[in-house]
Design an enzyme around this catalytic site. Structure first.
Site, PDB file in Angstrom:
ATOM      1  CE1 TYR A  62      -3.403  -2.657   0.129  1.00  0.00           C
ATOM      2  CE2 TYR A  62      -4.166  -1.709   2.197  1.00  0.00           C
ATOM      3  CZ  TYR A  62      -4.329  -2.601   1.157  1.00  0.00           C
ATOM      4  OH  TYR A  62      -5.428  -3.435   1.144  1.00  0.00           O
ATOM      5  N   GLY A  63       2.065   1.133   0.531  1.00  0.00           N
ATOM      6  CA  GLY A  63       2.930   2.307   0.701  1.00  0.00           C
ATOM      7  C   GLY A  63       3.312   3.022  -0.581  1.00  0.00           C
ATOM      8  CB  CYS A  94      -2.069  -1.585   7.165  1.00  0.00           C
ATOM      9  SG  CYS A  94      -1.164  -0.837   5.794  1.00  0.00           S
ATOM     10  CG  ASN A  95       2.270   1.462  10.926  1.00  0.00           C
ATOM     11  OD1 ASN A  95       2.204   2.142  11.936  1.00  0.00           O
ATOM     12  ND2 ASN A  95       2.675   0.203  10.936  1.00  0.00           N
ATOM     13  CB  CYS A 113       5.962  -0.943   8.049  1.00  0.00           C
ATOM     14  SG  CYS A 113       5.239  -2.146   6.895  1.00  0.00           S
ATOM     15  CB  THR A 114       2.001  -4.262  10.635  1.00  0.00           C
ATOM     16  OG1 THR A 114       1.512  -4.291   9.289  1.00  0.00           O
ATOM     17  CG2 THR A 114       1.240  -3.247  11.457  1.00  0.00           C
ATOM     18  CG  HIS A 115       4.881  -6.165   5.898  1.00  0.00           C
ATOM     19  ND1 HIS A 115       3.735  -5.411   5.779  1.00  0.00           N
ATOM     20  CD2 HIS A 115       4.740  -7.199   5.028  1.00  0.00           C
ATOM     21  CE1 HIS A 115       2.939  -5.953   4.865  1.00  0.00           C
ATOM     22  NE2 HIS A 115       3.526  -7.046   4.401  1.00  0.00           N
TER      23      HIS A 115
END
Length: 260
Positions: free
Chosen positions: A43-44, A74-75, A184-186
């Site tokens: 998405y970033g 998701c940030n 970022c959640t990743h």
């Protein structure tokens, strides 16, 4: 019974499973449904309008599956779309995620904080306003180009990942940061590698535990906390190959391909 309906979570892929794990650890009796929108990751690198549209698509699906609360895991989605989401979906609790600047500001000893996040998060108006509000610290921002793509394709420990991370982290280390925010959640899945690349004295922070605590608080406040004494069911949907998602989820989870 509404309180036994599932908690819904979504992210642009597998990253939000880091948030799911914290919620499941704190609230093991809750049923959960997770959407991994890997087809549209990351998405970033998308526009604000695209991100909002994707969020609405995901939330509509979670509501169709009778979720009682939605976690935007998701940030990038939160920083770009949370206001529009909450305005439109005003009949269901919505929990967003932002980079953990507040705890970092309270933990830093030298007032120098590094933030590693996606382009979508760092370029958002919400993120910029948050950063400006912390006038007592110096914040060094770094976009993690291509990190999400490598994680999504199972290349966490690849030479390319190590090379990219090192190139992103060293400039912040050289500026003297003593606290690093994973925005970022990743990125929590990269923590073991990051710890080998930066001084041990640097504190690494993510949002997972705080989001889990907020989820519990909102469930209690809304009288939606499950009263079940059984371990909740965990269902994960992905719109790409489920094999990579399987490596980030418990073996007893339900993992299915879903065209969304």
């Amino acid at each position: 019974m509404r309180n036994r309906q599932p908690i819904g979570l979504f992210d642009s892929g597998i990253g939000g499973t880091s948030i799911w794990k914290e919620i499941h650890t704190l609230l093991p009796n809750e049923n959960t449904i997770y959407l991994a929108d890997s087809l549209n990751a990351p998405y970033g690198q998308r526009s604000k309008d695209e991100i909002i549209s994707l969020c609405f698509k995901n939330i509509d699906l979670l509501i169709q599956k009778n979720c009682k609360l939605i976690v935007v895991a998701c940030n990038t989605a939160t920083t770009n779309a949370i206001n529009e989401i909450r305005e439109y979906y005003n009949s269901i609790p919505i929990i967003g995620i932002e980079p953990a600047i507040k705890p970092a500001a309270s933990l830093t000893k030298n007032s120098k904080i590094g933030i590693l996040a996606t382009k979508g998060t760092i370029s958002s108006d919400l993120f910029a306003s948050k950063v400006k509000s912390y006038t007592n610290v110096t914040i060094y921002e770094q976009i993690g180009y291509n990190l999400v793509q490598l994680i999504e394709t199972g290349q966490i420990n690849s030479p390319q990942m190590i090379e990219l991370l090192n190139s992103y982290l060293q400039p912040m280390v050289q500026k003297g940061i003593d606290t690093l925010v994973l925005g970022c959640t990743h990125y929590p899945y990269l923590k073991p590698i990051i710890e080998t690349l930066i001084p041990k004295s640097i504190i690494i922070i993510d949002s997972g535990k705080a989001v889990a605590k907020q989820t519990k608080h909102i469930l209690l406040e809304s009288e939606l906390l499950s009263d079940s004494t059984n371990i909740g069911t965990s269902t994960f949907y992905t719109n790409t190959n489920p094999e990579i998602l399987k490596t980030f989820t418990p073996s007893d989870s339900i993992i299915e391909f879903l065209d969304f």
